[in-house]
Every structure is written in structure tokens, then in C-alpha cells.
Design an enzyme around this catalytic site. Structure first.
Site, PDB file in Angstrom:
ATOM      1  CG  HIS A 109      -2.191   3.957   3.131  1.00  0.00           C
ATOM      2  ND1 HIS A 109      -3.560   3.806   2.995  1.00  0.00           N
ATOM      3  CD2 HIS A 109      -1.657   2.720   2.976  1.00  0.00           C
ATOM      4  CE1 HIS A 109      -3.834   2.533   2.752  1.00  0.00           C
ATOM      5  NE2 HIS A 109      -2.690   1.861   2.751  1.00  0.00           N
TER       6      HIS A 109
ATOM      7  CB  SER B  13      -0.935  -0.004   1.214  1.00  0.00           C
ATOM      8  OG  SER B  13      -1.787  -1.126   1.180  1.00  0.00           O
TER       9      SER B  13
END
Length: 336
Positions: A315, A259
């Protein structure tokens, strides 16, 4: 063929002269002994064995006849010249045979030159030979390979080498900063990440090259892992101790997934094309700039809540890498 013919003439003439002059047995052995002692012993035996006609051996001569000195010198000189000519022609024959064989069997040096060239130029030259799609598919295949490893290899081995955590970092397993970005357990997790990697990664590679894409992926993976460790180190330092067995220790909570790397690639494409139209959840059209703001805000909310299974800090690490890459591109520094 000419060299072989000349050698045969020399050998035949030398053998005939030897028979004519060697009627007395004593003289024959005397001449052969004198020739052998004056020339190099090893070479004379070698040439005599393979090229001079063989004759029955006799007992060695132990005495020397002075009356045959002049005759021996002439014979010795003749044999020395004949042997010298034969050695030269033998060298020509060997060279001609080697040249003939070399012409029939061309050199196989392409693989060696290719390998040595690869060593000299290294990974940079190798990456320049790959297409945009090659790098994207290579990253997808690498993630799929680790996904299969989770179902084949020992679970403890995979947790120690393909998950990021404070324990792994303190134990010296620094490679998990990168390997965790190729690691997925859930099928939905890897599918969503690989779809984003394929579409946004292809766009980045098309604009800046496959080498830039690979560096961006690795930088996003490293940035996501570092942000993850910082966030969990902070939670470990501020979380209350001794609240029961069901309280998770942030220092031991592992993370995995691409991610952070995919977020760096996706947000860089959004920063470069803020007015493009993207599709949220694959069917809701939204401007790229609004989607970027929404994604970053959602990750900040995950960090503040602190009870999500999705790591907002990883993230945000990818988002920070995307911002740095975008700033460098704006300044004209395309090399990341």
C-alpha cells in the site's frame, strides 16, 4: 467490346489470307515454319493455339524452296504485324477486363491499412482511441479474468506466475511484479479493490485521460511489488532463524492483489482534491485529506506490527507512486 471486335477482325483476316496463300501443302508448311522460327517460339505457339484457327497437322517440310523466298518474306511480315496488333489488343482487353473486375469488386485494403497503421503508431494510438470507461472496465475485466483462472488453472502455475515473492523474483519470474496486481483469490478482496478502481479510476481518467490511468495503475502495481519485496527481504535478513516449524519464512511468503495499484489511484485523487468529501466504509462521510492521512497511517502500523495478512508495504508503494505523480502534475508535467 471494341477491343474484342478488332481482335476478331484481325484473326479472321489472317486466317482467310492463310487459306488463300496456302493452297500448296508445301508452301503452307513452309510459311508456318518460317513464321514460328522468326518469332518467339513460346509466344507464337501460345497465340496460335488459342487464337488462330486450327488445321490438321502434316509431316514437317525438310527442304527449302528458294523461289518462294520473296513470297515468304511478305507473308511473314504480314503475320508478324497481325500478331503484333493482336498482342497489343490482347493487352488492352486484359487491362479492360481487370479494370471492369476492379470496378465491380472494390479493393479490400482497409483492414491491411488499418493493421499497418496500428503497427506504425503502436499502443499509444490505440489507447488514444479508447474512452475513459473503456480502460476502467478493461482493468476490471482483466482482474476478473485472473480471478477465474485461480479456479481453473493449476495452483502451482498460478503461484509461480501471479504472486509476488522473493523466491519468484530470484527465480527470474519478473513478470510477477505486474501480474500479481491483477490477481485475487478472495471474493471480498477483489470486490473492494474493483469498487475503488471504478470510482477513483473514472475520476483520474476523466481529468488526465485513459492512457494516464493505465500508466498509473501499472506504476502503482510495480511500486507496490517493489516495496513488498524490500520489506520482506528486510524481514528475512532480520528475523531469527530456527524458531520452529510454525515460523513463516518472509522470503517465501507470497503476496497478491491490486491494492498497491488502486491505492496509487485513490491517493492521487485525494491529493488533487483534499477538500472533497469521501465515505469511509461507504457510509461515513469524511474529508478526503483526513481519509488519506488515516489510510497511510494504518499502513505504517501494519508494517510495524508485522503480523497482518494485509501488506502495508505494498500500500505504501502505491502511496509513493501517487506522491510522485502528484508532484509532477503540480509542476505541469501531466505525462506520467
Amino acid at each position: 467490346m471494341k477491343a474484342i471486335f478488332n481482335r476478331r477482325v484481325v484473326v479472321d483476316s489472317s486466317s482467310r489470307l492463310t487459306k488463300l496463300l496456302a493452297n500448296p501443302t508445301t508452301h503452307s508448311h513452309l510459311n508456318r515454319q518460317t513464321f514460328t522460327s522468326l518469332y518467339k517460339p513460346n509466344q507464337s505457339r501460345h497465340f496460335r493455339t488459342h487464337y488462330l484457327p486450327s488445321s490438321p497437322s502434316s509431316p514437317p517440310v525438310s527442304r527449302f524452296d528458294p523461289s518462294q523466298l520473296w513470297r515468304s518474306e511478305k507473308i511473314r511480315g504480314f503475320f508478324a504485324s497481325a500478331l503484333g496488333n493482336k498482342a497489343v489488343k490482347l493487352g488492352n482487353l486484359v487491362e479492360s477486363r481487370v479494370g471492369f473486375i476492379g470496378s465491380q469488386f472494390p479493393k479490400k485494403g482497409f483492414e491491411f491499412q488499418r493493421f499497418s497503421g496500428f503497427q506504425r503508431r503502436g499502443w499509444k494510438h490505440w489507447l488514444q482511441g479508447l474512452s475513459d470507461r473503456d480502460v476502467v472496465l478493461g482493468l476490471v475485466i482483466a482482474n476478473a479474468g485472473v480471478f477465474v483462472m485461480w479456479r481453473v488453472f493449476n495452483q502451482q502455475f498460478m503461484m509461480n506466475n501471479f504472486m509476488i515473492s522473493l523466491d519468484n523474483f530470484k527465480s527470474g519470474r519478473l513478470h510477477t511484479l505486474i501480474t500479481s496486481a491483477f490477481s485475487h483469490i478472495d471474493i471480498g478482496h477483489i470486490v473492494s479493490n474493483m469498487i475503488g478502481l471504478y470510482f477513483f479510476g473514472t475520476s483520474i481518467a476523466r481529468n488526465f485521460g485513459p492512457q494516464f490511468l493505465l500508466k498509473l495503475y501499472l506504476a502503482g502495481a510495480l511500486g507496490g511489488s517493489v516495496f513488498y519485496l524490500i520489506h520482506h527481504a528486510y524481514m528475512a535478513a532480520t528475523s531469527p532463524k530456527g524458531q520452529g516449524a510454525f515460523v513463516r519464512d518472509p522470503s517465501r511468503t507470497p503476496g497478491l492483489g491490486a491494492s498497491g495499484a488502486v491505492n496509487a489511484i485513490m491517493l492521487l485523487d485525494i491529493f488533487l482534491h483534499p477538500r472533497a468529501t469521501l465515505y469511509l466504509e461507504f457510509f461515513i462521510p469524511v474529508p478526503a485529506m483526513l481519509l488519506g492521512i488515516f489510510l497511510i497511517g494504518k499502513d505504517i502500523l501494519r508494517i510495524t506490527e508485522g503480523n497482518s495478512n494485509i501488506s502495508g508495504s505494498a500500500h505504501l508503494g502505491g502511496a509513493a507512486v501517487a506522491a510522485i505523480a502528484w508532484a509532477r502534475i503540480r509542476k505541469g508535467r501531466f505525462r506520467f
